[in-house]
Design an enzyme around this catalytic site. Structure first.
Site, short mmCIF file in Angstrom:
data_model
loop_
_atom_site.label_atom_id
_atom_site.label_comp_id
_atom_site.label_asym_id
_atom_site.label_seq_id
_atom_site.Cartn_x
_atom_site.Cartn_y
_atom_site.Cartn_z
N ARG A 1 0.84 -1.19 0.00
CA ARG A 1 0.00 0.00 0.00
C ARG A 1 0.88 1.25 0.00
O ARG A 1 1.95 1.27 0.62
CB ARG A 1 -0.93 0.00 1.22
CG ARG A 1 -2.07 -1.00 1.09
CD ARG A 1 -3.09 -0.54 0.05
NE ARG A 1 -4.10 -1.54 -0.26
CZ ARG A 1 -4.13 -2.25 -1.38
NH1 ARG A 1 -3.19 -2.09 -2.29
NH2 ARG A 1 -5.11 -3.11 -1.61
N GLU B 1 -2.61 8.02 -6.45
CA GLU B 1 -2.42 7.39 -7.76
C GLU B 1 -3.42 7.97 -8.75
O GLU B 1 -4.53 8.33 -8.38
CB GLU B 1 -2.58 5.87 -7.64
CG GLU B 1 -1.56 5.24 -6.70
CD GLU B 1 -1.73 3.73 -6.56
OE1 GLU B 1 -2.67 3.18 -7.16
OE2 GLU B 1 -0.92 3.10 -5.85
N HIS C 1 1.14 0.25 -10.07
CA HIS C 1 0.23 -0.60 -9.29
C HIS C 1 -0.20 -1.82 -10.10
O HIS C 1 -1.39 -2.11 -10.25
CB HIS C 1 -0.99 0.19 -8.82
CG HIS C 1 -1.65 -0.39 -7.61
ND1 HIS C 1 -2.33 0.37 -6.69
CD2 HIS C 1 -1.73 -1.68 -7.16
CE1 HIS C 1 -2.81 -0.41 -5.73
NE2 HIS C 1 -2.46 -1.66 -6.00
#
Length: 469
Positions: free
Chosen positions: A287, A316, A347
């Site tokens: 995370r 993000e 990601h």
């Protein structure tokens, strides 16, 4: 043997062999001689009954962020109405969409806040087609009787393999060599490039991903240490350490696999980087909040940290696109991308065809079982309650799904309402301020279902009710 006689024999055998389907049940396989006595048209396992909800029309499912096609197929096979979007939706549009859906499927970019969930008047459940659930207000969802499901392990292998690739890439400075050659620079060097064999990997968080990574790393000759807040049995020759500092002091590579919680926020910051070996490497595919990136930048500039691989970030972009990862999103972006031996990925830890297919099946199946049967096993914010599926022999049986505030006297009130009927099975559990009662009642005529629903709906502790029949 008559068909009814075969049915009786089947039922007797199921009772004798304890084919209950419950998690704690013990059963043995029937002998071949017994199987040979049954007509071919008789099945040992009864067909589960397809239940339908009282007072609800078509089930409407909203899927966002390009949820895998395996999930769409599962929902459509159930007869649900599916609306699919490749990206997340703006907040105002999402508020309008969520008003009429019974289930919503999201990934990591959609935020289901209290403000949005307040408008979800028909929402029964939420599916997070990923590991994390911090994008959902879990407490508020539970207070409204909305169960939340995720996929805790379907992408574990994909993330573990990505980390293995990053360990080798950092040790050999592959990212920098590739960028240089793309720009025409031939830079064949061996300085500060290492084999990973014999080095020590420190894993923070020894769950589904951390433990798989441990096995893969040992197969390549790495020594593995791990730190976790609970005692976990080691796989292979990995060894658990008692403190985070011990892991940091002894590891050549440090990788994080922990959830986003207040306790893990900036878990690696300036003091932790100072405690690491000179020339160590940092990997974060968990995370974006668990690593203090400005402190990491300073540690790399000071040559304390030899490189890092980051797959997640505090903020993000909402969608793919050129120029979206910039200083407006995170103030340190320009400084980070200018550093040597820094691998940055968008990601993609769980972004493989295999992982997304598996996640689609896992979460869609969990949502379908909750919608169709009330089975909440695997929910992250809800009591885990399950009963055996009803079968077609139980024609006048109704399944009561009663979500209520966790206060005294509720079971008595509910059972008083149900007492005119035979309560065949009942299971109740609680999770914080919310409790969940599931009961199968028989000898219920169609005309009585509405009366039961209205009486339960008038109870003071009620959060939400569903009746399946």
């Amino acid at each position: 043997m008559s068909y009814s006689a075969a049915d009786n024999l089947q039922d007797s055998f199921q009772r004798a062999m304890n084919f209950s389907g419950s998690p704690g049940a013990v059963s043995t396989s029937p002998t071949q001689s017994f199987m040979n006595t049954l007509p071919r048209r008789v099945s040992i396992t009864k067909q589960p009954k397809a239940l339908k909800p009282f007072s609800t029309g078509d089930m409407n499912i909203l899927l966002l962020e390009n949820v895998n096609a395996t999930a769409i197929k599962i929902f459509k096979d159930q007869g649900y109405q599916v609306e699919f979007h490749k990206s997340s939706l703006p907040e105002d549009e999402l508020i309008e969409k969520i008003k009429d859906v019974h289930a919503i499927g999201i990934r990591s970019k959609t935020r289901l806040t209290e403000k949005i969930l307040q408008h979800a008047r028909n929402l029964v459940c939420i599916g997070c087609f990923c590991i994390g659930t911090n994008q959902v207000d879990l407490k508020y969802a539970a207070s409204k009787g909305i169960a939340v499901f995720n996929s805790p392990f379907s992408n574990s292998r994909s993330v573990a393999e990505l980390v293995i690739g990053e360990i080798i890439s950092l040790a050999r400075q592959l990212g920098d060599r590739s960028i240089e050659l793309h720009t025409g620079t031939w830079n064949k060097v061996a300085a500060r490039c290492w084999e990973v064999r014999g080095k020590t990997l420190g894993i923070i968080g020894y769950g589904h991903i951390g433990s798989q990574l441990s096995v893969l790393a040992e197969a390549m000759g790495l020594h593995v240490l791990y730190y976790d807040i609970v005692t976990i049995m080691a796989l292979g020759t990995a060894r658990q350490v008692s403190t985070l500092d011990e892991l940091l002091n002894k590891s050549d590579f440090v990788t994080l696999h922990v959830p986003a919680t207040p306790e893990t926020e900036k878990m690696l910051s300036a003091p932790q980087f100072a405690a690491m070996k000179d020339g160590a490497y940092v990997i974060n595919a968990s995370r974006g909040t668990v690593v203090d990136i400005p402190s990491l930048i300073q540690a790399v500039k000071a040559n304390k940290i030899a490189g890092a691989a980051l797959d997640v970030y505090p903020h993000e972009p909402a969608k793919n696109g050129e120029g979206s990862f910039n200083d407006e999103l995170n103030s340190w972006t320009s400084e980070l991308v200018s550093l040597p031996n820094i691998i940055l990925t968008p990601h993609i830890g769980g972004s493989t065809e295999e992982a997304q297919s598996s996640i689609g099946i896992e979460v869609a199946t969990a949502l379908s079982k909750y919608i169709n049967e009330g089975n909440s096993v695997g929910s992250v914010n809800f009591p885990e309650v399950s009963l055996k599926s009803l079968d077609y022999d139980q024609e006048n049986t109704v399944r009561v799904l009663y979500i209520h505030r966790n206060v005294p006297g509720v079971l008595k009130t509910v059972n008083d309402i149900l007492s005119d009927h035979n309560i065949e099975k009942q299971f109740s559990d609680s999770h914080g301020e919310i409790a969940y009662l599931m009961a199968d009642i028989s000898s219920v005529n169609q005309s009585e279902i509405k009366d039961i629903y209205e009486k339960l709906n008038q109870t003071s502790a009620k959060v939400s009710i569903r009746l399946l029949y």
